[in-house]
Design an enzyme around this catalytic site. Structure first.
Site, PDB file in Angstrom:
ATOM      1  N   LYS A 139       0.860  -1.199   0.000  1.00 38.70           N
ATOM      2  CA  LYS A 139       0.000   0.000   0.000  1.00 38.70           C
ATOM      3  C   LYS A 139       0.885   1.233   0.000  1.00 38.70           C
ATOM      4  O   LYS A 139       2.028   1.187   0.473  1.00 38.70           O
ATOM      5  CB  LYS A 139      -0.884   0.012   1.259  1.00 38.70           C
ATOM      6  CG  LYS A 139      -2.117   0.877   1.140  1.00 38.70           C
ATOM      7  CD  LYS A 139      -3.207   0.149   0.389  1.00 38.70           C
ATOM      8  CE  LYS A 139      -4.428   0.999   0.193  1.00 38.70           C
ATOM      9  NZ  LYS A 139      -5.505   0.232  -0.460  1.00 38.70           N
TER      10      LYS A 139
ATOM     11  N   GLY B 130     -23.432   4.699   0.888  1.00 37.60           N
ATOM     12  CA  GLY B 130     -22.348   5.105  -0.020  1.00 37.60           C
ATOM     13  C   GLY B 130     -22.780   4.859  -1.443  1.00 37.60           C
ATOM     14  O   GLY B 130     -23.097   3.724  -1.813  1.00 37.60           O
TER      15      GLY B 130
ATOM     16  N   ASN C 145     -18.257   5.060  -6.398  1.00 36.91           N
ATOM     17  CA  ASN C 145     -17.902   4.043  -7.387  1.00 36.91           C
ATOM     18  C   ASN C 145     -18.443   2.669  -6.978  1.00 36.91           C
ATOM     19  O   ASN C 145     -19.164   2.019  -7.745  1.00 36.91           O
ATOM     20  CB  ASN C 145     -16.367   4.021  -7.534  1.00 36.91           C
ATOM     21  CG  ASN C 145     -15.942   3.046  -8.599  1.00 36.91           C
ATOM     22  OD1 ASN C 145     -15.838   1.850  -8.352  1.00 36.91           O
ATOM     23  ND2 ASN C 145     -15.737   3.527  -9.801  1.00 36.91           N
TER      24      ASN C 145
END
Ligand code: NAD
Length: 420
Positions: free
Chosen positions: A107, A219, A222
């Site tokens: 990450k 939410g 995307n």
């Protein structure tokens, strides 16, 4: 005495400790899982548009590379810090192992508020990140991707910078790129499709069908909007959705096509089609499936007793806190965990990298068919362990992933098993 896990993420730590105890992990095994292999922190100076210089702390963590090159997104956010990137890299290690792709977890991130930067400053920062980290990344070493506040455009700049430094084309150094420069078809909605497949597999295993199953999604970005579209197409009934401004609820089902079409620039309450509700109310609706697809820690000890859904599909990373996770497990609520439910994105990232390495590109159907195979297999393996161990899906998914990482370390001769 068994050494306790030092992993920073609370939910991960608890799972690791429980597994360590039940499966008698050795101190070395726990150390391998607990510690990132490589943490790189570089302070990046950028000349701003007004001529001043600002310094941005930037990170790259390569958590464990036993199963292949490391892979993980780069986030641009003012709260980015080493602890957070470390924790997310650990989760990426588990995800890659769980879906059984030959990659390991990594990450990256930059501590910056990208909204305060001009487009030129953002491009300079993105290119500088790659210049600074170029010695540590590569298609066979560590492969970044988009994450919070980074997108295909940023990946395009980063790829271009990497290729300028190395003097050769290397599309496999980064995934989530625009289609024109080596992106994969299907990548945009792969996380959502992966989650829908996992939910579908669970429904099948529980002897239920998806049709008419009521779903509330927190939410509508995307992940949430594509998930709503796919589940709607598959016959589920989406009764509530929300974004950061609040939600809407319609017990007869929302007009998902309209919501998706008008999502650009408007919030869901402005689009309408249902009674206005808050984000907190959405999570507590009496629906079959609740899907946190926005931020972390939204189901916690404060609201856990009010959760009425029978299934929680974790599309966000870490949306259920440790205490709430235990409570839901005891109450018999099925939590389909983040490392399983939202791993479709990393699967298609892997498929993008494979296409780049072969310089041969697949049609959308083919990518989706392969994604379905990987997700179906990951669910089946998790279900098998869950049935044997009689624990939660989260515990089972962790066990599958951890066993694979430790086996790779053993096969490399890093972990040596003592003969009984
Ligand atoms: P996004 O930025 O596109 O969308 C986030 C959505 O959440 C938006 O609708 C936003 O309005 C809403 N939101 C923000 N704060 C909120 C709050 N406090 N309460 C309710 N809603 C809020 O992000 P995304 O790519 O859809 O990702 C959503 C989640 O899924 C994140 O947790 C992310 O880490 C996780 N995830 C994403 C991917 C991926 O491929 N995009 C992969 C794995 C995990």
């Amino acid at each position: 005495m068994q050494e306790k896990s030092e992993v920073v993420c609370e939910v991960c730590k608890l799972q690791l400790d429980k597994i360590a105890e039940a499966r008698h992990l050795t101190e070395l095994e726990l150390k391998v899982l607990n510690q990132p292999k490589r943490v790189i922190n570089i302070n990046i100076p950028i000349i701003m548009d007004d001529g001043s210089t600002r310094i941005f702390p930037a990170y790259r963590v390569q958590y464990n590379d036993a199963r292949g090159p490391t892979k993980g997104g780069i986030r641009f956010h003012p709260k980015v810090n080493k602890k957070e990137i470390n924790e997310l890299a650990f989760l990426m290690s588990l995800k890659c192992a769980l879906v059984d792709i030959p990659l390991s977890g990594g990450k990256g991130g930059v501590q910056v508020n990208p909204r305060e930067l001009s487009e030129g400053e953002l491009q300079r920062l993105s290119r500088a990140y790659i210049r600074e980290f170029a010695p540590f990344i590569g298609p066979d070493r560590d492969i970044p991707a988009p994450d919070v506040n980074t997108n295909p455009k940023v990946m395009g700049w980063m790829l271009d910078e990497y290729e300028k430094i190395t003097g050769k084309k290397a599309p496999g150094v980064i995934t989530g790129k625009p289609l024109t420069i080596g992106g994969s078809r299907g990548r945009l909605y792969s996380t959502s499709l992966g989650g829908a497949i996992i939910l579908g597999e669970y429904m099948k295993s529980a002897g239920k069908g998806g049709k008419g199953t009521t779903v509330a999604i927190q939410g509508f970005g995307n992940v949430g909007s594509h998930l709503a579209r796919i589940l709607d197409e598959w016959g589920y009934k989406i009764v509530a959705v929300s974004d950061s401004k609040g939600g809407i609820y319609n017990k007869s089902g929302l007009d998902v096509k309209k919501l998706v079409k008008e999502n650009d620039g408007k919030n869901v309450q402005e689009i309408g089609g249902g009674e206005k509700i808050s984000n907190e109310e959405l999570l507590e609706l009496g629906v079959d499936v609740v899907v946190p697809a926005a931020i972390e820690n939204v189901i916690n000890i404060k609201n856990m007793k009010n959760i009425r859904a029978k299934i929680v599909l974790e599309m966000a990373n870490g949306p259920v806190t440790t205490g709430a996770d235990d409570y839901l497990e005891e109450k018999g609520v099925v939590v389909l965990p983040d490392i399983l439910a939202n791993s479709g994105g990393v699967v298609v990232s892997y498929l993008e990298w494979v296409q780049n390495q072969c310089n041969y590109y697949w049609k959308e159907d083919e990518v989706n068919r392969k994604l379905e195979e990987y997700m179906g297999h990951a669910f089946a393996e998790t279900e098998k362990v869950r049935a044997e161990a009689k624990g939660s899906y989260r515990r089972a998914a962790y066990i599958v992933a951890i066993k694979r990482i430790l086996k790779a370390e053993e096969d490399r001769g890093i972990i040596v098993k003592k003969k009984a």
